[in-house]
Scaffold this motif. Structure first.
Motif, mmCIF file in Angstrom:
data_model
loop_
_atom_site.group_PDB
_atom_site.id
_atom_site.type_symbol
_atom_site.label_atom_id
_atom_site.label_comp_id
_atom_site.label_asym_id
_atom_site.label_seq_id
_atom_site.Cartn_x
_atom_site.Cartn_y
_atom_site.Cartn_z
ATOM 1 N N ARG A 56 3.107 27.400 4.273
ATOM 2 C CA ARG A 56 3.750 26.615 3.210
ATOM 3 C C ARG A 56 4.083 25.193 3.671
ATOM 4 O O ARG A 56 4.807 24.462 2.997
ATOM 5 C CB ARG A 56 5.033 27.308 2.754
ATOM 6 C CG ARG A 56 6.081 27.353 3.852
ATOM 7 C CD ARG A 56 7.375 27.957 3.386
ATOM 8 N NE ARG A 56 8.308 28.046 4.499
ATOM 9 C CZ ARG A 56 9.461 28.689 4.450
ATOM 10 N NH1 ARG A 56 9.818 29.318 3.347
ATOM 11 N NH2 ARG A 56 10.261 28.708 5.488
ATOM 12 N N THR A 57 3.584 24.809 4.835
ATOM 13 C CA THR A 57 3.914 23.479 5.368
ATOM 14 C C THR A 57 3.125 22.389 4.624
ATOM 15 O O THR A 57 2.126 22.672 3.967
ATOM 16 C CB THR A 57 3.664 23.468 6.885
ATOM 17 O OG1 THR A 57 4.440 24.514 7.469
ATOM 18 C CG2 THR A 57 4.075 22.160 7.528
ATOM 19 N N SER A 58 3.596 21.141 4.745
ATOM 20 C CA SER A 58 3.164 20.042 3.871
ATOM 21 C C SER A 58 1.660 19.950 3.610
ATOM 22 O O SER A 58 1.260 19.887 2.433
ATOM 23 C CB SER A 58 3.667 18.702 4.429
ATOM 24 O OG SER A 58 5.008 18.812 4.765
ATOM 25 N N LYS A 83 1.341 26.694 -3.139
ATOM 26 C CA LYS A 83 2.228 27.399 -4.090
ATOM 27 C C LYS A 83 1.404 28.307 -5.011
ATOM 28 O O LYS A 83 1.801 29.445 -5.293
ATOM 29 C CB LYS A 83 3.011 26.351 -4.895
ATOM 30 C CG LYS A 83 3.932 26.931 -5.941
ATOM 31 C CD LYS A 83 5.175 27.572 -5.305
ATOM 32 C CE LYS A 83 6.226 27.994 -6.309
ATOM 33 N NZ LYS A 83 5.804 29.031 -7.224
ATOM 34 N N LYS A 84 0.254 27.790 -5.451
ATOM 35 C CA LYS A 84 -0.610 28.612 -6.321
ATOM 36 C C LYS A 84 -1.136 29.830 -5.563
ATOM 37 O O LYS A 84 -1.309 30.910 -6.137
ATOM 38 C CB LYS A 84 -1.802 27.786 -6.820
ATOM 39 C CG LYS A 84 -1.451 26.827 -7.936
ATOM 40 C CD LYS A 84 -2.708 26.147 -8.427
ATOM 41 C CE LYS A 84 -2.340 25.106 -9.477
ATOM 42 N NZ LYS A 84 -3.460 24.209 -9.770
ATOM 43 N N ILE A 85 -1.418 29.631 -4.277
ATOM 44 C CA ILE A 85 -1.910 30.754 -3.459
ATOM 45 C C ILE A 85 -0.805 31.803 -3.314
ATOM 46 O O ILE A 85 -1.052 33.006 -3.472
ATOM 47 C CB ILE A 85 -2.363 30.250 -2.062
ATOM 48 C CG1 ILE A 85 -3.430 29.158 -2.199
ATOM 49 C CG2 ILE A 85 -2.847 31.413 -1.198
ATOM 50 C CD1 ILE A 85 -4.629 29.529 -3.047
ATOM 51 N N PRO A 108 -5.493 24.999 1.474
ATOM 52 C CA PRO A 108 -4.465 25.981 1.842
ATOM 53 C C PRO A 108 -5.078 27.201 2.521
ATOM 54 O O PRO A 108 -6.220 27.544 2.273
ATOM 55 C CB PRO A 108 -3.839 26.356 0.493
ATOM 56 C CG PRO A 108 -4.899 26.078 -0.515
ATOM 57 C CD PRO A 108 -5.712 24.944 0.019
ATOM 58 N N MET A 109 -4.279 27.812 3.363
ATOM 59 C CA MET A 109 -4.796 28.929 4.146
ATOM 60 C C MET A 109 -3.723 30.000 4.333
ATOM 61 O O MET A 109 -2.535 29.733 4.172
ATOM 62 C CB MET A 109 -5.317 28.444 5.502
ATOM 63 C CG MET A 109 -4.333 27.757 6.406
ATOM 64 S SD MET A 109 -3.237 28.857 7.313
ATOM 65 C CE MET A 109 -4.384 29.732 8.373
ATOM 66 N N ILE A 110 -4.194 31.187 4.644
ATOM 67 C CA ILE A 110 -3.294 32.298 4.961
ATOM 68 C C ILE A 110 -3.829 33.011 6.205
ATOM 69 O O ILE A 110 -4.990 32.829 6.588
ATOM 70 C CB ILE A 110 -3.209 33.331 3.799
ATOM 71 C CG1 ILE A 110 -4.594 33.922 3.488
ATOM 72 C CG2 ILE A 110 -2.581 32.703 2.562
ATOM 73 C CD1 ILE A 110 -4.590 35.027 2.426
ATOM 74 N N GLN A 111 -2.966 33.782 6.809
ATOM 75 C CA GLN A 111 -3.391 34.675 7.888
ATOM 76 C C GLN A 111 -3.109 36.099 7.434
ATOM 77 O O GLN A 111 -2.013 36.395 6.947
ATOM 78 C CB GLN A 111 -2.617 34.365 9.173
ATOM 79 C CG GLN A 111 -3.019 35.253 10.335
ATOM 80 C CD GLN A 111 -2.354 34.849 11.659
ATOM 81 O OE1 GLN A 111 -1.772 33.781 11.772
ATOM 82 N NE2 GLN A 111 -2.444 35.717 12.639
ATOM 83 N N ILE A 112 -4.111 36.980 7.577
ATOM 84 C CA ILE A 112 -3.886 38.406 7.318
ATOM 85 C C ILE A 112 -4.137 39.142 8.627
ATOM 86 O O ILE A 112 -5.247 39.100 9.162
ATOM 87 C CB ILE A 112 -4.799 38.953 6.209
ATOM 88 C CG1 ILE A 112 -4.629 38.126 4.919
ATOM 89 C CG2 ILE A 112 -4.488 40.431 5.943
ATOM 90 C CD1 ILE A 112 -5.514 38.581 3.768
ATOM 91 N N LEU A 135 -8.658 28.038 0.441
ATOM 92 C CA LEU A 135 -8.374 29.010 -0.608
ATOM 93 C C LEU A 135 -8.152 28.352 -1.964
ATOM 94 O O LEU A 135 -7.698 27.217 -2.055
ATOM 95 C CB LEU A 135 -7.130 29.822 -0.235
ATOM 96 C CG LEU A 135 -7.253 30.693 1.026
ATOM 97 C CD1 LEU A 135 -5.924 31.365 1.340
ATOM 98 C CD2 LEU A 135 -8.361 31.729 0.870
ATOM 99 N N ASN A 136 -8.498 29.086 -3.006
ATOM 100 C CA ASN A 136 -8.081 28.761 -4.360
ATOM 101 C C ASN A 136 -7.657 30.086 -5.004
ATOM 102 O O ASN A 136 -7.703 31.139 -4.341
ATOM 103 C CB ASN A 136 -9.201 28.054 -5.144
ATOM 104 C CG ASN A 136 -10.485 28.872 -5.151
ATOM 105 O OD1 ASN A 136 -10.444 30.093 -5.232
ATOM 106 N ND2 ASN A 136 -11.625 28.199 -5.050
ATOM 107 N N GLU A 137 -7.257 30.014 -6.266
ATOM 108 C CA GLU A 137 -6.746 31.240 -6.882
ATOM 109 C C GLU A 137 -7.828 32.326 -6.942
ATOM 110 O O GLU A 137 -7.547 33.505 -6.720
ATOM 111 C CB GLU A 137 -6.215 30.927 -8.285
ATOM 112 C CG GLU A 137 -4.899 30.157 -8.222
ATOM 113 C CD GLU A 137 -4.650 29.333 -9.461
ATOM 114 O OE1 GLU A 137 -5.372 28.328 -9.653
ATOM 115 O OE2 GLU A 137 -3.760 29.691 -10.227
#
Ligand code: FES
Length: 195
Positions: free
Chosen positions: A103-105, A113-115, A151-155, A163-165
């Motif tokens: 969630r960093t800048s 936020k959308k992710i 934007p990115m995530i870690q699983i 990423l997008n929606e």
């Protein structure tokens, strides 16, 4: 060996099952410690916490903290200080798929936020919560070091970037259906090259 205030650690790290190092990890601990001077074994606290977490279903209980403390002759409170500082250490049980949303800048400016909203909707799991079936835990974290592909995530141990929606939804669907996911950039970007 001092362990600080006896009740303090239990205030922020949950108790779990009895924890005993596996034979494999006992050997690994000796290898890790041998990389440090004899009087600096406490410097191995992070790799040992990581070992304990991996052995303990991806979270650190007070029993894990005690095991690391004993292995390094280090006060429990000092081990706990390290464990509580880094978001890579989980201080309560987590689901089979731990989703960390950056969630960093840089990621925020690119739509994190959308992710987050997509993940909450698709997993039916709120932030800092675990689904009843134990399939997902969702947390928000600060920069994971892949800013250029946000934007990115870690699983668990894998990054999912660009990423997008739509592609986020697909990743969650694949997990639910036990199908493999493509890790890294979801748009075909190579490393962090310009898209
Ligand atoms: S800001 Fe998201 S990875 Fe750095």
């Amino acid at each position: 060996m001092s362990s600080g205030h006896p009740g303090l650690i239990n205030d922020f790290i949950e108790k779990g099952e009895p924890f005993h190092w596996s034979d494999k990890n006992l050997k690994e601990i000796e290898i890790i410690k041998s990389k440090y001077p004899e009087d600096r074994h406490q410097s191995a606290v992070m790799p040992l916490l990581y070992l304990a977490q991996n052995q303990n279903n991806n979270w650190l209980s007070t029993e894990c903290i005690e095991a690391v403390s004993k292995a390094l002759a280090m006060p429990k409170i000092r081990v706990a200080e390290v464990a509580t500082f880094y978001s890579m250490f989980n201080l309560k049980p987590v689901g089979k798929n731990l989703i960390q949303v950056c969630r960093t800048s840089p990621c925020m400016l690119r739509g994190s936020k959308k992710i987050t909203d997509t993940i909450i909707k698709e997993t039916k799991c709120g932030i800092n919560q675990t689904t009843d079936d134990g399939l997902f835990t969702v947390v928000e974290v600060e920069c994971l070091g892949a800013c250029s592909n946000g934007p990115m995530i870690q699983i668990n141990n894998d990054f999912y970037e660009d990423l997008n929606e739509e592609n986020t939804k697909k990743i969650i669907e694949n997990i639910k259906e036990n199908k493999p996911n493509k890790v890294g950039s979801q748009t075909g970007r190579v490393s962090s090259e310009n898209a």
